[in-house]
Design a protein around this motif. Structure first.
Motif, PDB file in Angstrom:
ATOM      1  N   PHE A   1       0.808  -1.347  -0.092  1.00  0.00           N
ATOM      2  CA  PHE A   1      -0.355   0.257   0.041  1.00  0.00           C
ATOM      3  C   PHE A   1       0.757   1.544  -0.010  1.00  0.00           C
ATOM      4  O   PHE A   1       0.438   3.023  -0.348  1.00  0.00           O
ATOM      5  CB  PHE A   1      -1.527   0.259   0.929  1.00  0.00           C
TER       6      PHE A   1
ATOM      7  N   LEU B   1       0.160   3.147  -2.654  1.00  0.00           N
ATOM      8  CA  LEU B   1      -1.249   4.640  -2.440  1.00  0.00           C
ATOM      9  C   LEU B   1      -0.773   6.017  -2.726  1.00  0.00           C
ATOM     10  O   LEU B   1      -1.507   6.797  -3.581  1.00  0.00           O
ATOM     11  CB  LEU B   1      -1.822   4.165  -1.671  1.00  0.00           C
ATOM     12  N   TRP B   2       0.429   6.300  -2.064  1.00  0.00           N
ATOM     13  CA  TRP B   2       1.044   8.029  -2.233  1.00  0.00           C
ATOM     14  C   TRP B   2       0.534   8.046  -3.637  1.00  0.00           C
ATOM     15  O   TRP B   2       0.927   8.976  -3.389  1.00  0.00           O
ATOM     16  CB  TRP B   2       1.880   7.611  -0.733  1.00  0.00           C
TER      17      TRP B   2
ATOM     18  N   THR C   1       0.955  -3.892   4.300  1.00  0.00           N
ATOM     19  CA  THR C   1      -0.364  -2.560   4.967  1.00  0.00           C
ATOM     20  C   THR C   1       0.540  -2.480   6.083  1.00  0.00           C
ATOM     21  O   THR C   1       0.363  -0.979   6.296  1.00  0.00           O
ATOM     22  CB  THR C   1      -1.562  -2.406   5.190  1.00  0.00           C
TER      23      THR C   1
ATOM     24  N   VAL D   1      -8.208   7.535 -10.195  1.00  0.00           N
ATOM     25  CA  VAL D   1      -8.514   6.704  -8.881  1.00  0.00           C
ATOM     26  C   VAL D   1      -8.779   5.116  -9.995  1.00  0.00           C
ATOM     27  O   VAL D   1      -8.447   4.070  -8.676  1.00  0.00           O
ATOM     28  CB  VAL D   1      -9.356   7.471  -8.330  1.00  0.00           C
TER      29      VAL D   1
ATOM     30  N   LEU E   1      -6.891   9.854   1.303  1.00  0.00           N
ATOM     31  CA  LEU E   1      -6.800  10.984   0.366  1.00  0.00           C
ATOM     32  C   LEU E   1      -7.175  10.357  -1.174  1.00  0.00           C
ATOM     33  O   LEU E   1      -7.053  11.740  -2.259  1.00  0.00           O
ATOM     34  CB  LEU E   1      -5.436  11.608   0.967  1.00  0.00           C
ATOM     35  N   CYS E   2      -6.624   9.072  -1.271  1.00  0.00           N
ATOM     36  CA  CYS E   2      -7.072   9.075  -3.114  1.00  0.00           C
ATOM     37  C   CYS E   2      -8.449   9.280  -3.162  1.00  0.00           C
ATOM     38  O   CYS E   2      -8.392  10.102  -4.455  1.00  0.00           O
ATOM     39  CB  CYS E   2      -6.446   7.608  -3.826  1.00  0.00           C
TER      40      CYS E   2
ATOM     41  N   THR F   1      -0.673   7.318  -5.995  1.00  0.00           N
ATOM     42  CA  THR F   1      -2.293   7.662  -6.149  1.00  0.00           C
ATOM     43  C   THR F   1      -2.580   8.934  -5.598  1.00  0.00           C
ATOM     44  O   THR F   1      -2.773   9.781  -6.552  1.00  0.00           O
ATOM     45  CB  THR F   1      -2.797   7.079  -5.802  1.00  0.00           C
ATOM     46  N   VAL F   2      -2.292   9.838  -4.800  1.00  0.00           N
ATOM     47  CA  VAL F   2      -2.671  10.248  -4.025  1.00  0.00           C
ATOM     48  C   VAL F   2      -1.909  11.230  -4.983  1.00  0.00           C
ATOM     49  O   VAL F   2      -2.417  13.114  -5.663  1.00  0.00           O
ATOM     50  CB  VAL F   2      -1.748  10.946  -3.237  1.00  0.00           C
TER      51      VAL F   2
ATOM     52  N   LEU G   1      -4.499   7.220   5.534  1.00  0.00           N
ATOM     53  CA  LEU G   1      -4.351   7.534   5.337  1.00  0.00           C
ATOM     54  C   LEU G   1      -4.058   8.133   3.325  1.00  0.00           C
ATOM     55  O   LEU G   1      -4.785   8.684   3.390  1.00  0.00           O
ATOM     56  CB  LEU G   1      -3.064   8.545   6.054  1.00  0.00           C
ATOM     57  N   ALA G   2      -3.728   7.610   3.017  1.00  0.00           N
ATOM     58  CA  ALA G   2      -3.083   7.810   1.843  1.00  0.00           C
ATOM     59  C   ALA G   2      -4.415   7.263   0.852  1.00  0.00           C
ATOM     60  O   ALA G   2      -4.918   7.499   0.090  1.00  0.00           O
ATOM     61  CB  ALA G   2      -1.902   6.636   1.003  1.00  0.00           C
ATOM     62  N   TYR G   3      -4.971   5.740   1.578  1.00  0.00           N
ATOM     63  CA  TYR G   3      -5.913   5.380   0.926  1.00  0.00           C
ATOM     64  C   TYR G   3      -7.102   6.064   0.538  1.00  0.00           C
ATOM     65  O   TYR G   3      -8.420   6.223  -0.044  1.00  0.00           O
ATOM     66  CB  TYR G   3      -6.703   4.021   1.556  1.00  0.00           C
TER      67      TYR G   3
ATOM     68  N   ILE H   1      -3.063  12.208  -8.974  1.00  0.00           N
ATOM     69  CA  ILE H   1      -4.560  13.327  -9.063  1.00  0.00           C
ATOM     70  C   ILE H   1      -4.296  14.697  -8.388  1.00  0.00           C
ATOM     71  O   ILE H   1      -4.494  15.161  -8.935  1.00  0.00           O
ATOM     72  CB  ILE H   1      -5.351  12.568  -7.911  1.00  0.00           C
TER      73      ILE H   1
ATOM     74  N   LEU I   1      -0.331   4.953   5.628  1.00  0.00           N
ATOM     75  CA  LEU I   1      -1.760   4.114   5.155  1.00  0.00           C
ATOM     76  C   LEU I   1      -2.621   4.163   4.179  1.00  0.00           C
ATOM     77  O   LEU I   1      -3.175   4.817   3.416  1.00  0.00           O
ATOM     78  CB  LEU I   1      -0.206   2.833   4.640  1.00  0.00           C
TER      79      LEU I   1
END
Lengths: 535, 49
Positions: free
Chosen positions: A70, A73-74, A234, A290, B15-16, A76-77, B11-13, A80, B9
């Motif tokens: 995960f 996912l930063w 995670t 996303v 924030l997406c 992806t942030v 938080l990242a989820y 976007i 992490l």
């Protein structure tokens, strides 16, 4: 197998038919831009998405998420917030106005005209020509790995076959920005990613249950990843550990910020007719990204649990199921875990993702060589620009294919990050300051661009061990794979070998632009007034 | 949170999704905001020359 090949052929017929339809309509329209303006917002939305996202993002970085979990996912942030919101709102609108006022046709040309410098245009063109094939190769490897796993066609055959199809596509109208094709491709990608997300979460019993199962899998993290600092998929990586530095400085920061100075994206800002298209693209881009990288990274990470629990790969996590090649995690997951019908449609969606992105990369590389470097930078007399453009696109296609052949496994995410980082260090300061600060001078821009490039190159050759070790120059000159290895093991200096070049090069490049501009001759006031006239 | 072990992490989820919502809201608010048209920019630039 026969059905798969027939479906692939049907898909290609649709794509070529739509490309031809769009190309013919474009030729009939009195104003190309007006034709774009009359497009339905849905067509516009899907076409933006298809060019934003490539196989590199889904297969390469999805595979990276399979390995690292995960933390991706930063990215992806940033994709976007920086890649869509900041890019379109704070870069796109000004780039369009300044670019159209200056009559710029390419990204290097915008910089060259802004700073009244043929050198800047030529140098920027040269950098893009030399290095965009590495990024394009990453995208090409992504689709070829998918073909290799799903259709069981050898990688070399897939590479040659797909390149031939793509070359024909680019010539028959891919360069014209055919939105019908891209809209079809975007819709297919969007639908397939949603199916993949629903499959992953439902097969693991729900959102929280799926995440919890991944959390509980941490003890099975491969030993070599644990040694690098990984705690779990995670749980993330230990702060400051080698893998933490790779994930956050290269994959997340390098790509997340480097997108702002991507030549093939900056060109798009200048081809729309008003801010309206950019505003709408923010909406569509935010949803599309996303659904693409967000889902790819979540499913990539969750694939560990699904592989682990499956009969075929019992007890193996994603990177083990993919035979140690990160680039094969998503292809193996789709082919061996997902239903067969999905494998075919996903393959076609990846065809779409690769074709639309590669077409824009080939175009950006070709114009950089032909128009920016050869014609403007070298001052060559060109009687038939179209012919030169076709020839240079051909050169880029050949170089890209060679790179795709020689690059090692698990390379897609790294090669992409390399190009994004390089663009950030060399172009971002003079691009950003050029849009917002009247005080930046020609010398400031030149020193920043050349300095950012040289520092990046030095760092790649002598410090960043991921490149300096295989390249071997540092070993030949100093007897070590990285100069950072001369420091005490585990110290901050020693860890510099894992820090991405752009972390060092981009701030220095910004500082050079600022300091040199303060001490050098200003650009003429009339020119600056002209650039700023309608900002 | 959400079964994700690390709060940053999780938080990242979140924030997406939040960043995506930000883009949608911005797009809706500015849906018909054209700004100055590119054709006007071209005409204006030609006049200056």
């Amino acid at each position: 197998m026969t059905i798969k090949i027939i479906l692939a052929l049907v898909y290609l017929v649709i794509v070529f038919w739509l490309a031809f339809k769009g190309w013919r309509e474009t030729r009939q329209a009195s104003d190309y831009m007006l034709a774009g303006r009359q497009m339905h917002p849905f067509v516009m939305a899907m076409s933006y998405g298809a060019t934003f996202i490539s196989t590199s993002a889904i297969i390469g970085f999805g595979g990276a998420a399979g390995m690292f979990g995960f933390p991706l996912l930063w990215l992806t942030v940033l994709n976007i917030f920086v890649g869509v919101f900041i890019a379109f709102v704070f870069f796109g609108k000004r780039t369009r106005r300044m670019g159209v006022t200056l009559d710029a046709h390419t990204f290097p040309e915008l910089l060259g005209l802004r700073y009244q410098s043929r050198f800047i245009q030529g140098f920027a063109g040269l950098i893009i020509f030399l290095f965009i094939p590495i990024y394009a190769a990453a995208v090409l490897i992504g689709i070829c790995r998918m073909i290799e796993v799903n259709l069981e066609i050898p990688f070399a055959h897939a590479l040659l076959g797909f390149t031939v199809i793509l070359a024909v596509y680019v010539i028959t109208g891919g360069l014209k920005g055919v939105m019908y094709t891209e809209a079809f491709q975007g819709s297919l990608m969007f639908a397939m990613m949603l199916v993949m997300l629903v499959f992953a979460y439902s097969s693991l019993g729900g959102v929280t249950e799926a995440h919890q199962a991944l959390t509980d899998l941490a003890p099975h993290m491969p030993e070599n990843l644990k040694a690098g600092g990984m705690l779990g998929w995670t749980q993330g990586a230990q702060l400051g550990s080698p893998l933490w530095l790779v994930i956050y400085t290269t994959l997340v920061w390098g790509v997340g910020v480097g997108v702002l100075a991507q030549p093939q994206l900056a060109v798009r800002y200048m081809t729309v007719n008003s801010d309206r298209e950019l505003n709408r693209a923010v909406l569509f881009g935010g949803v599309f990204i996303v659904a693409m990288t967000g889902i790819a990274f979540v499913v990539g990470a969750l694939s560990n649990v699904i592989f682990f629990q499956s009969q075929a790969f019992a007890g193996k996590v994603a990177i083990q199921a993919a035979g140690g090649n990160m680039d094969k995690i998503i292809p193996v997951f789709v082919t061996d875990i997902m239903p067969e019908w999905f494998g075919v449609l996903f393959l076609l969606a990846m065809f779409a993702a690769a074709m639309s992105t590669l077409a824009s990369q080939y175009h950006a590389g070709g114009t950089s060589l032909g128009r920016d470097f050869y014609e403007k930078g070298m001052g060559a007399q060109v009687s038939d620009p179209l012919k030169v453009n076709r020839a240079t696109v051909g050169i880029i296609i050949i170089i890209t294919t060679i790179w795709a052949w020689v690059l090692p496994p698990s390379i897609i995410a790294k090669a992409t990050a390399f190009f994004f980082g390089l663009c950030a260090a060399a172009f971002l300061p003079c691009f950003f300051l050029g849009l917002y600060w009247r005080g930046v001078t020609r010398a400031g821009a030149m020193v920043s661009m050349v300095g950012g490039f040289i520092i990046s190159a030095f760092y790649l050759l002598f410090v960043h061990s991921a490149e300096s070790a295989p390249l071997g120059l540092c070993q030949a000159m100093f007897g070590v794979d990285s100069l950072a290895l001369l420091a005490e093991k585990g110290s901050a200096l020693w860890k510099l070998q894992f820090v991405d070049p752009n972390i060092v090069a981009m701030p220095i490049s910004f500082a050079l632009a600022f300091l040199v501009s303060l001490a050098s001759a200003k650009l003429p006031k009339e020119h600056l007034d002209f650039c700023w006239k309608r900002l | 949170m959400l079964g994700i072990a690390s709060p940053e992490l999780a938080l990242a989820y979140v924030l997406c999704l939040a960043a995506s919502v930000l883009c949608v809201v911005y797009g809706i608010i500015k849906w018909n905001d054209t700004g100055v048209l590119s054709m006007e920019l071209q005409d204006s630039a030609k006049e200056d020359e």
